[in-house]
Design an enzyme around this catalytic site. Structure first.
Site, PDB file in Angstrom:
ATOM      1  N   LYS A 286       0.859  -1.182   0.000  1.00  0.00           N
ATOM      2  CA  LYS A 286       0.000   0.000   0.000  1.00  0.00           C
ATOM      3  C   LYS A 286       0.895   1.231   0.000  1.00  0.00           C
ATOM      4  O   LYS A 286       1.719   1.407   0.896  1.00  0.00           O
ATOM      5  CB  LYS A 286      -0.905   0.013   1.242  1.00  0.00           C
ATOM      6  CG  LYS A 286      -1.612   1.356   1.475  1.00  0.00           C
ATOM      7  CD  LYS A 286      -2.537   1.354   2.693  1.00  0.00           C
ATOM      8  CE  LYS A 286      -3.063   2.764   2.995  1.00  0.00           C
ATOM      9  NZ  LYS A 286      -3.937   2.830   4.181  1.00  0.00           N
ATOM     10  N   ASP A 291      -2.308  10.419   3.266  1.00  0.00           N
ATOM     11  CA  ASP A 291      -3.706  10.030   3.460  1.00  0.00           C
ATOM     12  C   ASP A 291      -4.405  11.079   4.311  1.00  0.00           C
ATOM     13  O   ASP A 291      -4.352  11.042   5.537  1.00  0.00           O
ATOM     14  CB  ASP A 291      -3.773   8.650   4.138  1.00  0.00           C
ATOM     15  CG  ASP A 291      -5.204   8.203   4.413  1.00  0.00           C
ATOM     16  OD1 ASP A 291      -6.146   8.844   3.869  1.00  0.00           O
ATOM     17  OD2 ASP A 291      -5.373   7.204   5.139  1.00  0.00           O
ATOM     18  N   LYS A 298      -9.737  13.450   7.748  1.00  0.00           N
ATOM     19  CA  LYS A 298      -9.212  13.183   9.094  1.00  0.00           C
ATOM     20  C   LYS A 298      -9.129  14.488   9.877  1.00  0.00           C
ATOM     21  O   LYS A 298      -9.093  15.576   9.292  1.00  0.00           O
ATOM     22  CB  LYS A 298      -7.800  12.588   8.989  1.00  0.00           C
ATOM     23  CG  LYS A 298      -7.741  11.148   8.479  1.00  0.00           C
ATOM     24  CD  LYS A 298      -6.291  10.676   8.427  1.00  0.00           C
ATOM     25  CE  LYS A 298      -6.147   9.276   7.845  1.00  0.00           C
ATOM     26  NZ  LYS A 298      -6.725   8.208   8.659  1.00  0.00           N
ATOM     27  N   ASP A 309       1.867   6.581   5.227  1.00  0.00           N
ATOM     28  CA  ASP A 309       0.876   5.634   4.724  1.00  0.00           C
ATOM     29  C   ASP A 309       1.347   4.908   3.453  1.00  0.00           C
ATOM     30  O   ASP A 309       0.630   4.090   2.896  1.00  0.00           O
ATOM     31  CB  ASP A 309      -0.450   6.367   4.477  1.00  0.00           C
ATOM     32  CG  ASP A 309      -1.652   5.487   4.714  1.00  0.00           C
ATOM     33  OD1 ASP A 309      -1.523   4.476   5.436  1.00  0.00           O
ATOM     34  OD2 ASP A 309      -2.732   5.798   4.162  1.00  0.00           O
ATOM     35  N   ASP A 368     -11.944   7.373   3.788  1.00  0.00           N
ATOM     36  CA  ASP A 368     -10.688   7.180   4.525  1.00  0.00           C
ATOM     37  C   ASP A 368     -10.282   5.700   4.586  1.00  0.00           C
ATOM     38  O   ASP A 368      -9.156   5.386   4.954  1.00  0.00           O
ATOM     39  CB  ASP A 368     -10.826   7.761   5.937  1.00  0.00           C
ATOM     40  CG  ASP A 368      -9.494   7.978   6.619  1.00  0.00           C
ATOM     41  OD1 ASP A 368      -8.460   7.893   5.926  1.00  0.00           O
ATOM     42  OD2 ASP A 368      -9.486   8.231   7.837  1.00  0.00           O
ATOM     43  N   GLU A 370      -9.282   3.858   2.307  1.00  0.00           N
ATOM     44  CA  GLU A 370      -8.839   3.855   0.913  1.00  0.00           C
ATOM     45  C   GLU A 370      -7.791   2.790   0.609  1.00  0.00           C
ATOM     46  O   GLU A 370      -7.645   2.364  -0.526  1.00  0.00           O
ATOM     47  CB  GLU A 370      -8.282   5.245   0.546  1.00  0.00           C
ATOM     48  CG  GLU A 370      -6.818   5.499   0.920  1.00  0.00           C
ATOM     49  CD  GLU A 370      -6.534   5.419   2.421  1.00  0.00           C
ATOM     50  OE1 GLU A 370      -7.472   5.596   3.210  1.00  0.00           O
ATOM     51  OE2 GLU A 370      -5.370   5.144   2.792  1.00  0.00           O
ATOM     52  N   ARG A 372      -7.589  -0.360   1.372  1.00  0.00           N
ATOM     53  CA  ARG A 372      -8.158  -1.633   0.889  1.00  0.00           C
ATOM     54  C   ARG A 372      -8.637  -1.503  -0.556  1.00  0.00           C
ATOM     55  O   ARG A 372      -8.665  -2.491  -1.294  1.00  0.00           O
ATOM     56  CB  ARG A 372      -9.298  -2.072   1.837  1.00  0.00           C
ATOM     57  CG  ARG A 372     -10.454  -1.116   1.903  1.00  0.00           C
ATOM     58  CD  ARG A 372     -11.328  -1.346   3.129  1.00  0.00           C
ATOM     59  NE  ARG A 372     -10.714  -0.843   4.359  1.00  0.00           N
ATOM     60  CZ  ARG A 372     -11.246  -0.949   5.568  1.00  0.00           C
ATOM     61  NH1 ARG A 372     -12.421  -1.545   5.724  1.00  0.00           N
ATOM     62  NH2 ARG A 372     -10.633  -0.462   6.625  1.00  0.00           N
TER      63      ARG A 372
HETATM   64  N1  BES Z   1      -3.940   4.928   6.772  1.00  0.00           N
HETATM   65  C1  BES Z   1      -5.022   4.704   7.651  1.00  0.00           C
HETATM   66  C2  BES Z   1      -4.687   3.714   8.770  1.00  0.00           C
HETATM   67  C3  BES Z   1      -3.674   4.162   9.766  1.00  0.00           C
HETATM   68  C4  BES Z   1      -4.066   4.699  10.970  1.00  0.00           C
HETATM   69  C5  BES Z   1      -2.325   3.962   9.535  1.00  0.00           C
HETATM   70  C6  BES Z   1      -3.120   5.069  11.908  1.00  0.00           C
HETATM   71  C7  BES Z   1      -1.375   4.344  10.469  1.00  0.00           C
HETATM   72  C8  BES Z   1      -1.788   4.881  11.661  1.00  0.00           C
HETATM   73  C9  BES Z   1      -6.201   4.112   6.882  1.00  0.00           C
HETATM   74  O1  BES Z   1      -6.309   4.487   5.548  1.00  0.00           O
HETATM   75  C10 BES Z   1      -7.444   4.601   7.562  1.00  0.00           C
HETATM   76  O2  BES Z   1      -7.656   5.765   7.590  1.00  0.00           O
HETATM   77  N2  BES Z   1      -8.203   3.667   8.110  1.00  0.00           N
HETATM   78  C11 BES Z   1      -9.392   3.987   8.824  1.00  0.00           C
HETATM   79  C12 BES Z   1     -10.434   2.982   8.444  1.00  0.00           C
HETATM   80  C13 BES Z   1     -11.824   3.347   8.889  1.00  0.00           C
HETATM   81  C14 BES Z   1     -12.314   4.551   8.120  1.00  0.00           C
HETATM   82  C15 BES Z   1     -12.733   2.164   8.645  1.00  0.00           C
HETATM   83  C16 BES Z   1      -9.075   3.898  10.310  1.00  0.00           C
HETATM   84  O3  BES Z   1      -8.271   3.056  10.714  1.00  0.00           O
HETATM   85  O4  BES Z   1      -9.619   4.703  11.062  1.00  0.00           O
HETATM   86 ZN    ZN Z   2      -4.501   4.999   4.615  1.00  0.00          ZN
HETATM   87 ZN    ZN Z   3      -7.373   6.328   5.271  1.00  0.00          ZN
END
Ligand code: BES
Ligand code: ZN
Ligand code: ZN
Length: 532
Positions: A286, A291, A298, A309, A368, A370, A372
């Site tokens: 990824k 992000d 966010k 990310d 967010d 994204e 996946r």
């Molecule tokens: N890149 C983030 C995940 C992340 C969080 C990486 C903290 C490193 C540190 C990912 O794209 C994301 O934002 N995931 C969301 C998913 C949710 C919207 C279902 C998350 O983990 O809050």
């Molecule tokens: Zn991300």
């Molecule tokens: Zn994200």
């Protein structure tokens, strides 16, 4: 100014008297349960007239793992101006992992005091002398030296920038390496250095700011590094991605000023070496260079570290470079989905339905989630290449960090034989993983009213539903697949042992170890069922 011109640190074996080593910093270790803290400590202490033991007592140094003591020495009987003692814990626990931390911490502390040349004494594990175990420890010295000497100071212009560590000498005594040739010792040490340098590539990319590293510059760096290491490199831009039907990858990047990329690196072993049917491994990363969350924006607090990310893609790239150098006996592909997730008038919206490369339609509930989406298309691309094994590496969910803490990655594996190989790989690398369940009962969280699939589930089990989403894009029974959620450990928010703050290169060394051990396996012939 280029972070990518890695000048290899000099690292060599040293056979003369440790005390005469022409260095400014000497690293030794002490055990917590040995008489006189172990033979090495006792010897150095004797040479310094008992002053080292006195310093240890003054500083309440007990020899517990990770404790350290730096002693200023001007006696002249030992050339090094400083002697560092590293706490190695109980003698029975000594092995490659302690050895790596030892060398790494020596390198790190040496750099903090501007030392340029360092010597460490090789300490081998207790018990019957086993040449293979000695080589494992020597490899760890090579890894540790490079990992500990890592720094990222490209953008510091004011403070005096500390000098780099130039050389590490690994001193050893002949009876510790009985049964091994000098060439074997050297090759293990340099193999360790190669592992460490692969992590350095990943760490540098993670540490680069997102205004410098965007999908375009990431792809360009990958291309240049691939060329240096003689890897085949194909970069797919927006037009090719459209032709491939990768609407999810394109969608995620639609709010960005940059176009997405798919970077595809290929390592092909020399045909003459391969006998029997070998695995074909895809490492999938990824690569979100930033992000922001997209329209599901966010908070600033959640966004501030989101340059990391692309950590999964960085690990894949680093591992591919080492693989090119180590030349395992199987074909390996590195595939990185590179994008930037930004809010914009053209960005994808919650409610949008997008068709994936595999044909599955996805209803976007949260922009967010994204990673996946990007991975779904890259996983489909990987399977088009006829691979037998896929490992994806991704900073996928905050939920995984909540579940396992910041030091441990989640490993989801759809095949028990592969899970065993993965466990072997991470027990060698020392990187912390924990197997997580692909809990099929949670799959209903991903059911959509209007499309085949939603991109997020409910509040609980977020790391698992993300993995289940990915699993949808894996053809059952055709390919061994592991998904590594490295959201926590790719980045260190505080210094710990041999790591400073910033990118850690987590995952790189486990990927290489996996390829090393899996590449040596011969697959069953699909027609006869027999191993050839
Ligand atoms: N890149 C983030 C995940 C992340 C969080 C990486 C903290 C490193 C540190 C990912 O794209 C994301 O934002 N995931 C969301 C998913 C949710 C919207 C279902 C998350 O983990 O809050
Ligand atoms: Zn991300
Ligand atoms: Zn994200």
């Amino acid at each position: 100014m280029s972070a990518m011109n890695l000048r290899s640190m000099k690292i060599s074996l040293y056979t003369n008297d440790l005390f005469d080593a022409p260095v400014d910093f000497l690293g030794i270790l002490a055990f917590e349960d040995e008489p006189d803290r172990g033979l090495l400590f006792a010897q150095v202490n004797r040479t310094l007239g008992g002053a080292l033991e006195q310093a240890a007592r003054d500083e309440r140094f007990e020899g517990k793992v990770g404790q350290s003591l730096v002693f200023n020495n001007s006696t002249g009987v030992i050339k090094a101006r400083r002697v560092m003692v590293f706490g190695a814990g109980p003698k029975a626990g000594y092995g490659p992992h302690i050895a790596r931390t030892f060398t790494g911490l020596v390198a790190r502390k040496a750099m903090q005091v501007q030392a340029k040349k360092v010597a460490v004494q090789l300490v081998v594990p207790d018990g019957p002398s086993d040449p293979a175990r000695v080589l494992d420890v020597i490899k760890s010295y090579g890894e540790g030296a490079v990992l500990g000497a890592y720094r990222f100071d490209l953008y510091r212009t004011r403070e005096p920038v500390p000098a780099s560590l130039e050389e590490v000498l690994v001193a050893f005594v002949a009876e510790d390496v009985i049964g091994l040739t000098g060439a074997q010792l050297r090759s293990s040490l340099l193999e360790g250095r190669t592992f460490g340098e692969a992590a350095t590539v990943a760490r540098t990319l993670v540490d680069e700011p997102p205004n410098v590293l965007n999908p375009d510059t990431f792809a360009e760096r990958a291309r240049r590094l691939a060329k240096d290491h003689h890897l085949a490199c194909r970069v797919l831009g927006p037009r090719e991605l459209e032709r491939q039907g990768m609407e999810l990858l394109l969608g995620v990047c639609r709010g960005s000023a940059f176009d997405p990329r798919l970077v595809h690196l290929t390592y092909t072993p020399e045909a003459s070496k391969t006998r029997g049917r070998r695995p074909v491994i895809a490492l999938v990363g990824k690569g979100l260079t930033f992000d922001a969350g997209g329209l599901s924006l966010k908070t600033n607090e959640g966004m501030v570290d989101m340059k990391i990310d692309m950590g999964g893609a960085a690990s894949v790239l680093g591992a591919m470079l080492a693989i090119a150098d180590l030349k395992p006996d199987c074909e390996v592909h590195g595939m990185m989905g590179i994008a930037e997730n930004m809010p914009d008038g053209r960005a994808i919206r919650p409610g949008d339905v997008i068709k994936s490369k595999a044909g599955t339609t996805v209803e976007i509930m949260n922009t967010d989630a994204e990673g996946r989406l990007v991975l779904a298309d890259v996983l489909a691309y990987a399977q088009d290449q006829g691979v037998t094994d896929i490992i994806d590496v991704a900073t996928l969910t905050g939920a995984c960090v909540v579940a396992l803490g910041p030091l441990t990655a989640g490993a989801f594996v759809n095949d028990e034989a592969m899970a065993l190989d993965m466990q072997k790989a991470w027990s060698i690398s020392g990187e912390r993983f924990w197997r997580m369940p692909l809990e099929q009962d949670l799959r209903k969280q991903l059911e959509s009213r209007v499309a085949d699939l939603k991109n997020v589930g409910d509040r609980y089990g977020g790391a698992i539903t993300a993995a289940l989403f990915l699993e949808t894009f894996i053809e059952k029974g055709k390919v061994r697949w592991a998904h590594l959620d490295v959201a926590g450990p790719v980045y260190a928010s505080e210094e710990r042992n041999l790591y400073g703050r910033g990118g850690t290169g987590f995952g790189v060394r486990t990927l290489i170890e996996y390829v090393k051990l899996r590449g040596a396996q011969v697959l069953e012939d699909p027609d006869t069922g027999a191993s050839s």
